[in-house]
Design a protein around this motif. Structure first.
Motif, PDB file in Angstrom:
ATOM      1  N   GLN A 132       0.856  -1.180   0.000  1.00  0.00           N
ATOM      2  CA  GLN A 132       0.000   0.000   0.000  1.00  0.00           C
ATOM      3  C   GLN A 132       0.897   1.235   0.000  1.00  0.00           C
ATOM      4  OE1 GLN A 132      -3.573  -0.677   0.049  1.00  0.00           O
ATOM      5  NE2 GLN A 132      -2.582  -2.642  -0.380  1.00  0.00           N
ATOM      6  N   TYR A 133       0.643   2.157  -0.931  1.00  0.00           N
ATOM      7  CA  TYR A 133       1.513   3.324  -1.089  1.00  0.00           C
ATOM      8  C   TYR A 133       0.751   4.420  -1.819  1.00  0.00           C
ATOM      9  CZ  TYR A 133       1.923   1.011  -5.604  1.00  0.00           C
ATOM     10  OH  TYR A 133       1.629   0.390  -6.792  1.00  0.00           O
ATOM     11  N   ASP A 134       1.371   5.571  -1.951  1.00  0.00           N
ATOM     12  CA  ASP A 134       0.749   6.705  -2.627  1.00  0.00           C
ATOM     13  C   ASP A 134       0.902   6.525  -4.143  1.00  0.00           C
ATOM     14  OD1 ASP A 134      -0.215   9.095  -3.535  1.00  0.00           O
ATOM     15  OD2 ASP A 134       1.041  10.365  -2.262  1.00  0.00           O
ATOM     16  N   MET A 169       9.094   3.151  -9.390  1.00  0.00           N
ATOM     17  CA  MET A 169       9.499   4.333 -10.150  1.00  0.00           C
ATOM     18  C   MET A 169       8.790   5.539  -9.555  1.00  0.00           C
ATOM     19  SD  MET A 169       9.182   2.895 -14.055  1.00  0.00           S
ATOM     20  CE  MET A 169       9.369   4.544 -14.712  1.00  0.00           C
ATOM     21  N   SER A 170       9.435   6.679  -9.650  1.00  0.00           N
ATOM     22  CA  SER A 170       8.823   7.899  -9.147  1.00  0.00           C
ATOM     23  C   SER A 170       8.067   8.595 -10.266  1.00  0.00           C
ATOM     24  CB  SER A 170       9.887   8.843  -8.580  1.00  0.00           C
ATOM     25  OG  SER A 170       9.294  10.065  -8.208  1.00  0.00           O
ATOM     26  N   VAL A 171       6.796   8.900 -10.028  1.00  0.00           N
ATOM     27  CA  VAL A 171       5.995   9.640 -11.005  1.00  0.00           C
ATOM     28  C   VAL A 171       6.382  11.112 -10.995  1.00  0.00           C
ATOM     29  CG1 VAL A 171       3.636  10.270 -11.668  1.00  0.00           C
ATOM     30  CG2 VAL A 171       4.108   8.004 -10.733  1.00  0.00           C
ATOM     31  N   LYS A 172       6.783  11.601  -9.817  1.00  0.00           N
ATOM     32  CA  LYS A 172       7.192  12.996  -9.665  1.00  0.00           C
ATOM     33  C   LYS A 172       8.677  13.062  -9.340  1.00  0.00           C
ATOM     34  CE  LYS A 172       2.639  14.408  -7.981  1.00  0.00           C
ATOM     35  NZ  LYS A 172       1.885  15.052  -6.876  1.00  0.00           N
ATOM     36  N   LYS A 173       9.275  14.221  -9.555  1.00  0.00           N
ATOM     37  CA  LYS A 173      10.693  14.420  -9.282  1.00  0.00           C
ATOM     38  C   LYS A 173      10.884  14.685  -7.787  1.00  0.00           C
ATOM     39  CE  LYS A 173      12.210  14.088 -13.518  1.00  0.00           C
ATOM     40  NZ  LYS A 173      13.148  13.043 -13.946  1.00  0.00           N
ATOM     41  N   ILE A 174      11.107  13.622  -7.024  1.00  0.00           N
ATOM     42  CA  ILE A 174      11.350  13.759  -5.594  1.00  0.00           C
ATOM     43  C   ILE A 174      12.445  12.785  -5.186  1.00  0.00           C
ATOM     44  CG2 ILE A 174       8.963  14.420  -5.082  1.00  0.00           C
ATOM     45  CD1 ILE A 174       8.557  11.557  -4.070  1.00  0.00           C
ATOM     46  N   LYS A 175      12.944  12.978  -3.984  1.00  0.00           N
ATOM     47  CA  LYS A 175      13.886  12.019  -3.437  1.00  0.00           C
ATOM     48  C   LYS A 175      13.081  10.858  -2.866  1.00  0.00           C
ATOM     49  CE  LYS A 175      17.501  15.372  -2.320  1.00  0.00           C
ATOM     50  NZ  LYS A 175      18.341  15.960  -1.237  1.00  0.00           N
ATOM     51  N   MET A 176      12.969   9.799  -3.644  1.00  0.00           N
ATOM     52  CA  MET A 176      12.053   8.715  -3.307  1.00  0.00           C
ATOM     53  C   MET A 176      12.369   8.067  -1.975  1.00  0.00           C
ATOM     54  SD  MET A 176      11.152   6.768  -6.841  1.00  0.00           S
ATOM     55  CE  MET A 176      12.779   6.106  -7.094  1.00  0.00           C
ATOM     56  N   ILE A 177      13.657   7.904  -1.687  1.00  0.00           N
ATOM     57  CA  ILE A 177      14.030   7.164  -0.498  1.00  0.00           C
ATOM     58  C   ILE A 177      13.604   7.886   0.770  1.00  0.00           C
ATOM     59  CG2 ILE A 177      16.327   8.158  -0.164  1.00  0.00           C
ATOM     60  CD1 ILE A 177      17.283   5.212   0.294  1.00  0.00           C
ATOM     61  N   GLU A 178      13.386   9.212   0.682  1.00  0.00           N
ATOM     62  CA  GLU A 178      12.996   9.990   1.847  1.00  0.00           C
ATOM     63  C   GLU A 178      11.483  10.099   1.985  1.00  0.00           C
ATOM     64  OE1 GLU A 178      14.858  13.751   1.488  1.00  0.00           O
ATOM     65  OE2 GLU A 178      16.912  12.966   1.514  1.00  0.00           O
ATOM     66  N   LYS A 179      10.743   9.876   0.911  1.00  0.00           N
ATOM     67  CA  LYS A 179       9.314  10.183   0.902  1.00  0.00           C
ATOM     68  C   LYS A 179       8.401   8.960   0.959  1.00  0.00           C
ATOM     69  CE  LYS A 179       9.594  14.699   0.463  1.00  0.00           C
ATOM     70  NZ  LYS A 179       9.006  15.631   1.454  1.00  0.00           N
ATOM     71  N   ILE A 180       8.885   7.813   0.588  1.00  0.00           N
ATOM     72  CA  ILE A 180       7.978   6.678   0.443  1.00  0.00           C
ATOM     73  C   ILE A 180       7.490   6.165   1.795  1.00  0.00           C
ATOM     74  CG2 ILE A 180       9.752   4.872   0.423  1.00  0.00           C
ATOM     75  CD1 ILE A 180       8.028   3.555  -1.841  1.00  0.00           C
ATOM     76  N   LYS A 181       6.197   5.892   1.854  1.00  0.00           N
ATOM     77  CA  LYS A 181       5.562   5.285   3.016  1.00  0.00           C
ATOM     78  C   LYS A 181       4.872   4.020   2.538  1.00  0.00           C
ATOM     79  CE  LYS A 181       2.064   6.007   6.605  1.00  0.00           C
ATOM     80  NZ  LYS A 181       1.022   6.900   7.146  1.00  0.00           N
ATOM     81  N   LEU A 182       5.194   2.917   3.188  1.00  0.00           N
ATOM     82  CA  LEU A 182       4.694   1.635   2.719  1.00  0.00           C
ATOM     83  C   LEU A 182       3.899   0.913   3.800  1.00  0.00           C
ATOM     84  CD1 LEU A 182       7.634   0.019   0.698  1.00  0.00           C
ATOM     85  CD2 LEU A 182       5.519   0.994  -0.197  1.00  0.00           C
ATOM     86  N   GLY A 183       2.843   0.234   3.347  1.00  0.00           N
ATOM     87  CA  GLY A 183       2.081  -0.668   4.197  1.00  0.00           C
ATOM     88  C   GLY A 183       1.852  -1.969   3.449  1.00  0.00           C
ATOM     89  N   PHE A 184       1.362  -2.966   4.154  1.00  0.00           N
ATOM     90  CA  PHE A 184       1.112  -4.273   3.539  1.00  0.00           C
ATOM     91  C   PHE A 184      -0.284  -4.728   3.932  1.00  0.00           C
ATOM     92  CE2 PHE A 184       1.194  -8.820   2.972  1.00  0.00           C
ATOM     93  CZ  PHE A 184       1.987  -9.011   1.838  1.00  0.00           C
ATOM     94  N   ASP A 185      -1.111  -5.036   2.909  1.00  0.00           N
ATOM     95  CA  ASP A 185      -2.454  -5.544   3.161  1.00  0.00           C
ATOM     96  C   ASP A 185      -2.363  -7.034   3.460  1.00  0.00           C
ATOM     97  OD1 ASP A 185      -5.156  -5.988   3.357  1.00  0.00           O
ATOM     98  OD2 ASP A 185      -5.491  -6.032   1.196  1.00  0.00           O
TER      99      ASP A 185
END
Length: 218
Positions: A132-134, A169-185
């Motif tokens: 689960q992610y944005d 992959m990042s859809v937007k130009k961001i620092k992915m490693i700092e922004k990603i929030k993950l969950g698991f269903d």
């Protein structure tokens, strides 16, 4: 005079016979109509009863087993991947290439219970599809081609763990490693669960009201 009475009697009998035949035909049409209506209603009731039963079963399965001591965690690293514009011409030196920033995820589910837990997934690296992610920011990037993907039951032994990988992959130009929030269903089931009762879509794209999302602390 007697002949006239005879002909009149025959005519009356014919008229009565016609009236009786027409009456029988009308009764048959009415009975056929009533049977048709009755059959239509019975079919309609069968359809109406069928779908609520499926929805109820999904909620019942989701709530029947619920181990609390399940934990999800992950590690992430950025990878630069050189990709040609045309994968079929990958070896050609004249084809212009561009870089894609890939976020590689190493996910782990921990079972901190004293008994084995079971959950639904699918045979072709299916655990990544329960993440689960944005979706407005990240896109799951699967590099593996699979001919047949079927539902499976995964298991985690007592105080054990299970690992899996995923790429984003990042859809937007961001620092992915700092922004990603993950969950698991975590779709927990009993060991004897009948896999014929569920589809891939029902496993990886459940409705929000029945999801059992375990969010990582990262």
């Amino acid at each position: 005079m007697m002949m006239n009475n005879y002909h009149f009697s025959q005519s009356a009998e014919k008229i009565n016979a016609i009236i009786i035949v027409n009456g029988i035909r009308k009764m048959l049409r009415v009975m056929l109509f009533l049977l048709t209506i009755s059959f239509a209603f019975s079919c309609n009731e069968g359809v109406q009863k069928k779908f609520p039963a499926i929805q109820f079963d999904e909620e019942k399965i989701s709530n029947s087993i619920n181990h609390k001591n399940i934990r999800f965690d992950f590690k992430a690293e950025n990878i630069e991947f050189i990709k040609p514009n045309n994968m079929e011409l990958e070896k050609s030196s004249v084809i212009p290439k561009f870089q894609i920033e890939i976020l590689k995820i190493q996910g782990t589910l921990f079972n901190n219970n004293l008994d084995t837990v079971y959950f639904l997934s699918s045979s072709c690296d299916g655990m990544q599809y329960s993440l689960q992610y944005d979706t407005a920011v990240f896109k799951l990037w699967n590099t593996r081609y699979c001919y047949l993907d079927v539902p499976v039951i995964e298991e985690i032994s007592p105080n054990g763990k299970i690992d899996f990988e995923a790429n984003f992959m990042s859809v937007k130009k961001i620092k992915m490693i700092e922004k990603i929030k993950l969950g698991f269903d975590f779709y927990e089931v009993d060991k004897s669960f009948d896999l014929n009762k569920v589809s891939i879509t029902k496993i990886h794209h459940r409705s929000d009201n029945v999801k059992n999302i375990i969010w990582a602390d990262n």
